[in-house]
Motif scaffolding. Sequence first.
Motif, PDB file in Angstrom:
ATOM      1  N   TYR A 112     -46.936 -53.609 -57.732  1.00 22.54           N
ATOM      2  CA  TYR A 112     -47.805 -54.769 -58.164  1.00 22.54           C
ATOM      3  C   TYR A 112     -48.433 -55.724 -57.261  1.00 22.54           C
ATOM      4  O   TYR A 112     -49.536 -55.836 -56.993  1.00 22.54           O
ATOM      5  N   LYS A 152     -52.251 -55.652 -56.321  1.00 22.57           N
ATOM      6  CA  LYS A 152     -53.126 -56.962 -56.523  1.00 22.57           C
ATOM      7  C   LYS A 152     -53.434 -57.724 -55.504  1.00 22.57           C
ATOM      8  O   LYS A 152     -54.463 -58.509 -55.395  1.00 22.57           O
ATOM      9  N   TRP A 166     -52.219 -63.634 -58.681  1.00 23.23           N
ATOM     10  CA  TRP A 166     -52.011 -63.358 -60.200  1.00 23.23           C
ATOM     11  C   TRP A 166     -52.211 -64.811 -60.976  1.00 23.23           C
ATOM     12  O   TRP A 166     -52.095 -65.876 -60.452  1.00 23.23           O
ATOM     13  N   PRO A 215     -54.427 -55.485 -62.263  1.00 17.37           N
ATOM     14  CA  PRO A 215     -55.010 -55.410 -60.952  1.00 17.37           C
ATOM     15  C   PRO A 215     -56.106 -54.225 -60.992  1.00 17.37           C
ATOM     16  O   PRO A 215     -56.117 -53.083 -60.756  1.00 17.37           O
TER      17      PRO A 215
END
Length: 312
Positions: A199, A203, A234, A241
């Motif tokens: 992640y 992202k 975030w 994402p």
Amino acid sequence: MPHVTFIHGIANKPPADDLLRIWRRTLADAAEPLPLGDLGVTSSLVYWADLMYGDPDSDLSAHEGVLENTPQAVDASGGESPPQPRNAEEAAFLARLRSEMTELSDAEMAAPDAPAVPAQPQGALERVPLPWFLKKRIMNAFLRDVHHYLFDVEYAPPGRSAVHIQQTIRQRFIDTVCDAAVTRPHIVVSHSMGTVIAYDCLKRVGTCANVDGFITIGSPLGLDEIQDKLRPEWNRANGFPRSKVARDWVNIFDRLDPVCGFDPALANDYRDNDVGTIKDQVVVNDGAWRHSATKYLRQPVFGATLRGMLDL
């Protein structure tokens, strides 16, 4: 030709080639088989255990994934010491994250009469029917891996040269995902701490290649402490994402998986333009140790999800 990039989670592992073979064989031998090779699906593995645990545990390769299938194998990976915070921010982070796993002190864990499962469990580990000496080692390994990655600690196992953990693992992920040989559709399958790494790269690292689908299994991404360290990229309304994941994100969890904590569902925390598009799927893994990657890979819902994402 479809492609799958896998990334593993906490604890020492067999060598990279062996681990990838074990995971592919697990899929092929599942109740609903998904033999990637026979289906023309290529695969690769983002491997980082050597940065935290030293030499790969080659003895485990002969046992087809014993490391992930039994709590004794977590014990065999070594009695990891808890990470040592360098400042007040890190100390607060570790204290909060530890409290998600257990309310017990080290002394209470070591007490001979400490029940494996207290009458009123307060933390994720307290619901798991394992001896506390194993739970402590699991907790320390998790805390260390998360801390060293999110704070980019310079670290090395004994006998190795220290590296910046986040920078080095990020580069391994980017190199694997951006490999020119990778074709589409391209799916990232991540387990445990590997979901945080995947992640973070999808992202927060602009050079990461686009992928078609994202699968998280046994993920701790629901924990507030981890989410706070993924800011500012975030936020709850736009955590998905989307610029890197073209299609679906499916999150599969067992409610008694201690690494997921008490917040294993992700749809409301990683929204896509304030819409909850992640598909959270609950499974029940067998045995006392519910965090095993191979147990997740055997689940019919996992096989069906991956098959669908690969357009097979």
